[in-house]
Write a protein that holds these residues in place. Structure first.
Motif, PDB file in Angstrom:
ATOM      1  N   ASN A  47       0.852  -1.178   0.000  1.00 22.51           N
ATOM      2  CA  ASN A  47       0.000   0.000   0.000  1.00 22.51           C
ATOM      3  C   ASN A  47       0.893   1.235   0.000  1.00 22.51           C
ATOM      4  N   LYS A  48       0.415   2.300  -0.620  1.00 21.47           N
ATOM      5  CA  LYS A  48       1.144   3.558  -0.601  1.00 21.47           C
ATOM      6  C   LYS A  48       0.445   4.479   0.391  1.00 21.47           C
ATOM      7  N   PHE A  49       1.170   4.888   1.434  1.00 20.30           N
ATOM      8  CA  PHE A  49       0.606   5.723   2.497  1.00 20.30           C
ATOM      9  C   PHE A  49       1.540   6.891   2.724  1.00 20.30           C
ATOM     10  N   LEU A  50       1.016   8.112   2.530  1.00 20.89           N
ATOM     11  CA  LEU A  50       1.795   9.339   2.672  1.00 20.89           C
ATOM     12  C   LEU A  50       3.060   9.313   1.826  1.00 20.89           C
ATOM     13  N   GLY A  51       2.956   8.765   0.616  1.00 19.79           N
ATOM     14  CA  GLY A  51       4.078   8.743  -0.312  1.00 19.79           C
ATOM     15  C   GLY A  51       5.085   7.636  -0.073  1.00 19.79           C
ATOM     16  N   VAL A  52       4.858   6.792   0.920  1.00 18.21           N
ATOM     17  CA  VAL A  52       5.778   5.694   1.237  1.00 18.21           C
ATOM     18  C   VAL A  52       5.092   4.387   0.908  1.00 18.21           C
ATOM     19  N   HIS A  53       5.784   3.529   0.151  1.00 19.43           N
ATOM     20  CA  HIS A  53       5.244   2.208  -0.187  1.00 19.43           C
ATOM     21  C   HIS A  53       5.502   1.260   0.981  1.00 19.43           C
ATOM     22  N   LEU A  54       4.440   0.739   1.551  1.00 21.13           N
ATOM     23  CA  LEU A  54       4.539  -0.217   2.644  1.00 21.13           C
ATOM     24  C   LEU A  54       4.237  -1.608   2.099  1.00 21.13           C
ATOM     25  N   VAL A  55       5.115  -2.558   2.377  1.00 24.04           N
ATOM     26  CA  VAL A  55       4.990  -3.924   1.873  1.00 24.04           C
ATOM     27  C   VAL A  55       4.771  -4.848   3.060  1.00 24.04           C
ATOM     28  N   GLU A  56       4.058  -5.951   2.832  1.00 26.96           N
ATOM     29  CA  GLU A  56       3.714  -6.861   3.923  1.00 26.96           C
ATOM     30  C   GLU A  56       4.928  -7.425   4.652  1.00 26.96           C
ATOM     31  N   ASN A  57       6.066  -7.597   3.979  1.00 20.73           N
ATOM     32  CA  ASN A  57       7.253  -8.133   4.652  1.00 20.73           C
ATOM     33  C   ASN A  57       8.180  -7.038   5.175  1.00 20.73           C
ATOM     34  N   LEU A  58       7.730  -5.770   5.108  1.00 18.44           N
ATOM     35  CA  LEU A  58       8.432  -4.611   5.664  1.00 18.44           C
ATOM     36  C   LEU A  58       9.825  -4.386   5.088  1.00 18.44           C
ATOM     37  N   THR A  59      10.023  -4.695   3.798  1.00 18.68           N
ATOM     38  CA  THR A  59      11.280  -4.366   3.129  1.00 18.68           C
ATOM     39  C   THR A  59      11.132  -3.025   2.424  1.00 18.68           C
ATOM     40  N   TRP A  60      12.248  -2.413   2.085  1.00 13.60           N
ATOM     41  CA  TRP A  60      12.245  -1.099   1.451  1.00 13.60           C
ATOM     42  C   TRP A  60      12.443  -1.182  -0.053  1.00 13.60           C
ATOM     43  N   SER A  61      12.523  -2.368  -0.634  1.00 14.47           N
ATOM     44  CA  SER A  61      12.852  -2.497  -2.061  1.00 14.47           C
ATOM     45  C   SER A  61      11.816  -1.836  -2.964  1.00 14.47           C
ATOM     46  N   LEU A  62      10.532  -2.000  -2.711  1.00 16.16           N
ATOM     47  CA  LEU A  62       9.503  -1.384  -3.550  1.00 16.16           C
ATOM     48  C   LEU A  62       9.548   0.138  -3.419  1.00 16.16           C
ATOM     49  N   ASN A  63       9.726   0.648  -2.208  1.00 14.96           N
ATOM     50  CA  ASN A  63       9.795   2.088  -1.996  1.00 14.96           C
ATOM     51  C   ASN A  63      11.035   2.672  -2.673  1.00 14.96           C
ATOM     52  N   SER A  64      12.176   1.996  -2.541  1.00 15.65           N
ATOM     53  CA  SER A  64      13.418   2.482  -3.151  1.00 15.65           C
ATOM     54  C   SER A  64      13.327   2.488  -4.667  1.00 15.65           C
ATOM     55  N   SER A  65      12.775   1.436  -5.256  1.00 17.28           N
ATOM     56  CA  SER A  65      12.656   1.395  -6.714  1.00 17.28           C
ATOM     57  C   SER A  65      11.674   2.450  -7.219  1.00 17.28           C
ATOM     58  N   SER A  66      10.627   2.723  -6.453  1.00 13.24           N
ATOM     59  CA  SER A  66       9.670   3.753  -6.837  1.00 13.24           C
ATOM     60  C   SER A  66      10.318   5.140  -6.826  1.00 13.24           C
ATOM     61  N   ILE A  67      11.102   5.440  -5.801  1.00 12.39           N
ATOM     62  CA  ILE A  67      11.787   6.726  -5.710  1.00 12.39           C
ATOM     63  C   ILE A  67      12.818   6.860  -6.828  1.00 12.39           C
ATOM     64  N   THR A  68      13.550   5.786  -7.117  1.00  7.40           N
ATOM     65  CA  THR A  68      14.539   5.808  -8.187  1.00  7.40           C
ATOM     66  C   THR A  68      13.880   6.057  -9.530  1.00  7.40           C
ATOM     67  N   LYS A  69      12.767   5.405  -9.789  1.00  7.61           N
ATOM     68  CA  LYS A  69      12.047   5.583 -11.049  1.00  7.61           C
ATOM     69  C   LYS A  69      11.557   7.019 -11.198  1.00  7.61           C
ATOM     70  N   LYS A  70      11.025   7.579 -10.131  1.00  8.36           N
ATOM     71  CA  LYS A  70      10.533   8.961 -10.169  1.00  8.36           C
ATOM     72  C   LYS A  70      11.681   9.944 -10.427  1.00  8.36           C
ATOM     73  N   ALA A  71      12.828   9.713  -9.784  1.00  8.43           N
ATOM     74  CA  ALA A  71      13.984  10.588  -9.985  1.00  8.43           C
ATOM     75  C   ALA A  71      14.490  10.495 -11.422  1.00  8.43           C
ATOM     76  N   GLN A  72      14.537   9.290 -11.975  1.00  8.66           N
ATOM     77  CA  GLN A  72      14.983   9.116 -13.367  1.00  8.66           C
ATOM     78  C   GLN A  72      14.070   9.847 -14.331  1.00  8.66           C
ATOM     79  N   GLN A  73      12.771   9.786 -14.101  1.00  6.69           N
ATOM     80  CA  GLN A  73      11.817  10.476 -14.971  1.00  6.69           C
ATOM     81  C   GLN A  73      12.002  11.977 -14.916  1.00  6.69           C
ATOM     82  N   ARG A  74      12.271  12.522 -13.745  1.00  6.37           N
ATOM     83  CA  ARG A  74      12.408  13.966 -13.607  1.00  6.37           C
ATOM     84  C   ARG A  74      13.749  14.476 -14.090  1.00  6.37           C
ATOM     85  N   LEU A  75      14.772  13.642 -14.052  1.00  9.65           N
ATOM     86  CA  LEU A  75      16.086  14.052 -14.529  1.00  9.65           C
ATOM     87  C   LEU A  75      16.245  13.894 -16.035  1.00  9.65           C
TER      88      LEU A  75
END
Length: 90
Positions: A47-75
């Motif tokens: 789920n995405k809550f307040l801009g942070v992707h929360l995953v059932e196993n509490l890893t940061w991989s989905l959130n990190s990849s989402s931020i990286t993708k957004k940064a690549q698009q803007r750059l």
């Protein structure tokens, strides 16, 4: 409220906090369905809550990849301008 858990309400969201006995917080067991007012609560993988992707196993991989993708698009456009050798605006 039940003897083994508490329901804590934060603004418009609900969080269920359970009791941990005998260090069994890592034990894998099936969860019984959660019902609120006769409605079953859906179990989701992420789920995405307040801009942070929360995953059932509490890893940061989905959130990190989402931020990286957004940064690549803007750059992208900045890289295109640098490649075109346009002078910076003053």
């Amino acid at each position: 409220m039940h003897s083994s858990n508490h329901i804590i309400k934060f603004t418009n969201d609900m969080t269920v906090v359970g009791l941990i006995n005998k260090n069994d917080e890592r034990a894998q067991s099936g969860h019984s369905p959660l019902n609120i007012n006769v409605s079953s609560v859906e179990i989701i993988k992420s789920n995405k809550f307040l801009g942070v992707h929360l995953v059932e196993n509490l890893t940061w991989s989905l959130n990190s990849s989402s931020i990286t993708k957004k940064a690549q698009q803007r750059l992208y456009f900045l890289r295109r301008l640098r490649k075109a050798r346009l002078p910076p605006p003053y």
